[in-house]
Design a protein around this motif. Structure first.
Motif, short mmCIF file in Angstrom:
data_model
loop_
_atom_site.label_atom_id
_atom_site.label_comp_id
_atom_site.label_asym_id
_atom_site.label_seq_id
_atom_site.Cartn_x
_atom_site.Cartn_y
_atom_site.Cartn_z
N SER A 163 -5.80 -14.18 -10.29
CA SER A 163 -6.83 -13.69 -9.38
C SER A 163 -6.35 -12.51 -8.54
O SER A 163 -5.15 -12.32 -8.33
N ASP A 164 -7.31 -11.72 -8.03
CA ASP A 164 -6.99 -10.67 -7.08
C ASP A 164 -6.41 -11.28 -5.81
O ASP A 164 -5.57 -10.69 -5.15
N PHE A 165 -6.86 -12.48 -5.49
CA PHE A 165 -6.36 -13.20 -4.33
C PHE A 165 -4.85 -13.40 -4.45
O PHE A 165 -4.09 -13.04 -3.56
N ALA A 168 -3.09 -10.04 -4.25
CA ALA A 168 -3.09 -9.49 -2.90
C ALA A 168 -2.11 -10.25 -2.00
O ALA A 168 -1.53 -9.68 -1.08
N LEU A 169 -1.96 -11.54 -2.28
CA LEU A 169 -1.08 -12.36 -1.45
C LEU A 169 0.39 -12.13 -1.81
O LEU A 169 1.28 -12.30 -0.96
N LEU B 89 -14.76 -14.15 0.93
CA LEU B 89 -13.63 -13.55 0.24
C LEU B 89 -14.02 -12.24 -0.42
O LEU B 89 -15.04 -12.16 -1.09
N SER B 91 -12.71 -10.84 -2.92
CA SER B 91 -12.68 -10.92 -4.37
C SER B 91 -12.54 -12.39 -4.79
O SER B 91 -11.45 -12.93 -4.85
N THR B 93 -12.08 -15.97 -6.36
CA THR B 93 -11.15 -16.41 -7.41
C THR B 93 -11.71 -17.56 -8.23
O THR B 93 -11.20 -17.87 -9.29
N ALA B 179 -6.65 -7.82 3.77
CA ALA B 179 -6.55 -7.59 2.33
C ALA B 179 -7.48 -8.49 1.53
O ALA B 179 -7.98 -8.10 0.49
N LEU B 180 -7.74 -9.68 2.04
CA LEU B 180 -8.42 -10.68 1.23
C LEU B 180 -9.87 -10.94 1.61
O LEU B 180 -10.70 -11.23 0.76
#
Lengths: 365, 365
Positions: A163-165, A168-169, B89, B91, B93, B179-180
């Motif tokens: 995931s983008d999550f 990003a994390l 969110l 993006s 997930t 970011a998220l």
């Protein structure tokens, strides 16, 4: 390792009585038996004729009994959680929260019971553990925890990584783990270390559940239509967690009527009507419980024929749903879902067809 | 808002039969009744004489019935989770995980049942919801979810804020949330927004549970000693979640023996023995269920006398434990823990003494 025996059936069909008679019978034969009740009320102790406690009590030759109490078990479990936190965390946060103040959510009790059974099992002190639980879907969900927890782990880990999550994390994992943990983790091994122990436990639990020498259930029913219907339903539902069902104990006053045909190929053992403390009659009527014959395998996969055969007695075609939304095949029946990963080289293959035949769901991939 | 009625008692004491008779009686009086069964097997439908489904089915004048199915409910709940995630969110997930593949853990089913009852309750379509659940501690733990979830929230939030863990994490909240998330949160309001909706729901649930006009239980027992013991145990245990118990329904064939003294001050209503489909006799024998008299308050706090009186029938002093490890007073009884925050100006006061008197735990602070 001990063998865990449990009894499934409608409330009032006599499960606790059968569990006690089974415990008395086996311990009388020299088998070391622990009788475990999940009912925290005095009812079980009244039937047994002993005041039970939260820790195993010796109540006869080769016979121990315990009444599981979630409030008692959570205190022990919380100490272990704190130790785990102290091991990994630079500065533990939970030290000022006490196991004695934690209240119990639905499901926490069930998970604590399974953990207690696991600990009794590995203690080496017992040959057989007889679990007198709720005897319904809750018991099956309890036994299904290792399987389902493994599924949630692998499914959401993959989702998170892709995931983008997760992406990003990722840059934050290193600095956060350096600030908080005793060890510094990169994104890839983050949570790998603490979960490894858990994963190995889950694998043990999964292996135990599908081996009738380690975990085995019996159905208990009366002659009432609703009790028979529920026993049949639980028979099918047990397959959904991979639990073997060894036979039927019929509390019918000696009569087994047409139960044999309703539960074929299982052996149906009718019990005589007894009154009060006549345990001897029940003990003599019970079958040998540890090594039943004729247990169909819950699932068989034939790689060369590209076929999966799932044993689902007690259901008809309408009550079984087959889907393939995620990466695995999902079988829905008995208000449970079972996700099946196919072995190589069938992994990821789409389902081509399915039919319901003589209590088997036959899936072609 | 509807009134939720439920029946507590040992398996086999006739809870489902009483629930059905109550539903028939009330709907016959013009009250719009939804009969909810948590048993996913065909057994409940067999007793009722109707094939039930996962959504309410009209089965008579003013009468609907539904058989809760966790697999069905989780699909709806998962869609809501996904929508919530998409709202907050940047993006999402979870879009590639399907409600249809999620398996059910112990406790998830119970939480889903409570949520379903809440939704039926707020739909405005029913005056009374009769919940035929497991009728034991699981039902009580289900009804206790709002109270216990609130406790875990406030306890662990405080622990987290005061911990080095929370402080060390603080500098990362802003960049991670930027970011998220669609919104940028500071440490203080982080998770405030999404949890606000939850907190308000929990408060509604807590308020409903302690109001007998909104949630009310009856005990069901036979003349068996173990059934009576369990009913008494559940009576006390119900108080631990703040649930009012309105009376006792005795499946004793017309005889109430000395049940009246064992359950005083509750009214004991004996039911005649019936066979098969003789619902009319049962309906006539049932008491008026919606407004019982003589219900002791589960808890009363007298600020000026610095006294807390907790009603705990069915327990003796040995079975009740009082501790004050954390910031609140913890009462342990019936394998449940209840944490009590004292109102101002007693907040945080240490317990000075406690005595057990006529089914009441009297605590002085």
């Amino acid at each position: 390792m001990a063998q865990v025996l449990t009894f499934l059936g409608k409330g009032g069909s006599g499960r606790s009585t059968v569990a006690i008679a089974a415990a008395k019978k086996l311990s009388g034969e020299g088998v070391r038996v622990l009788l475990v009740s999940s009912d925290p009320s005095p009812a079980f102790g009244l039937i047994l004729g002993v005041n039970l406690e939260g820790d195993p009590l010796n109540i006869g030759a080769n016979l121990w009994a315990v009444q599981l109490q979630a409030t008692h078990l959570i205190e022990k479990a919380w100490e272990e959680v704190k130790q785990l936190e102290a091991k990994y965390l630079r500065s533990p946060t939970l030290k000022n929260v006490y196991g004695q103040e934690l209240s119990i959510f639905p499901g926490m009790d069930t998970a604590l019971y399974l953990n207690a059974i696991r600990e009794y099992n590995t203690s080496g002190q017992y040959d057989v553990i007889i679990y007198d639980g709720s005897g319904d879907l809750t018991t099956l969900r309890m036994l299904g925890i290792p399987e389902n927890a493994s599924w949630y782990f692998r499914r959401f880990r993959q989702v998170f990584r892709e995931s983008d999550f997760g992406k990003a994390l990722s840059p934050f994992v290193q600095p956060v783990s350096a600030a908080l943990f005793n060890v510094s983790w990169s994104f890839d091994d983050f949570a790998e270390q603490p979960t490894q122990e858990v994963t190995s436990l889950l694998d043990q639990g999964k292996a135990a559940l599908t081996d009738p020498k380690q975990v085995l259930a019996y159905l208990v029913t009366t002659e009432q239509a609703s009790a028979i219907a529920q026993a049949q339903y639980l028979w099918g539902s047990a397959q959904q967690v991979g639990l073997s069902v060894g036979g039927v104990i019929a509390n019918t006053g000696g009569n087994s009527g047409d139960l044999a045909s309703q539960f074929a190929p299982l052996t149906v053992t009718p019990l005589p009507r007894t009154t009060g403390d006549d345990w001897q009659t029940l003990m003599e009527a019970l079958p040998s419980l540890q090594n039943p014959a004729n247990i169909p395998q819950p699932i068989t996969i034939d790689v060369s024929a590209r076929q999966v055969r799932v044993f689902l007695p007690g259901f008809d075609k309408k009550q079984v749903k087959l889907t393939q939304y995620g990466p695995e095949i999902t079988i829905e029946a008995g208000d449970q879902r079972r996700n099946i990963t196919l072995p190589h080289p069938l992994t990821g293959c789409p389902v081509k067809g399915a039919k319901f035949q003589d209590s088997y769901l036959v899936i072609s991939v």
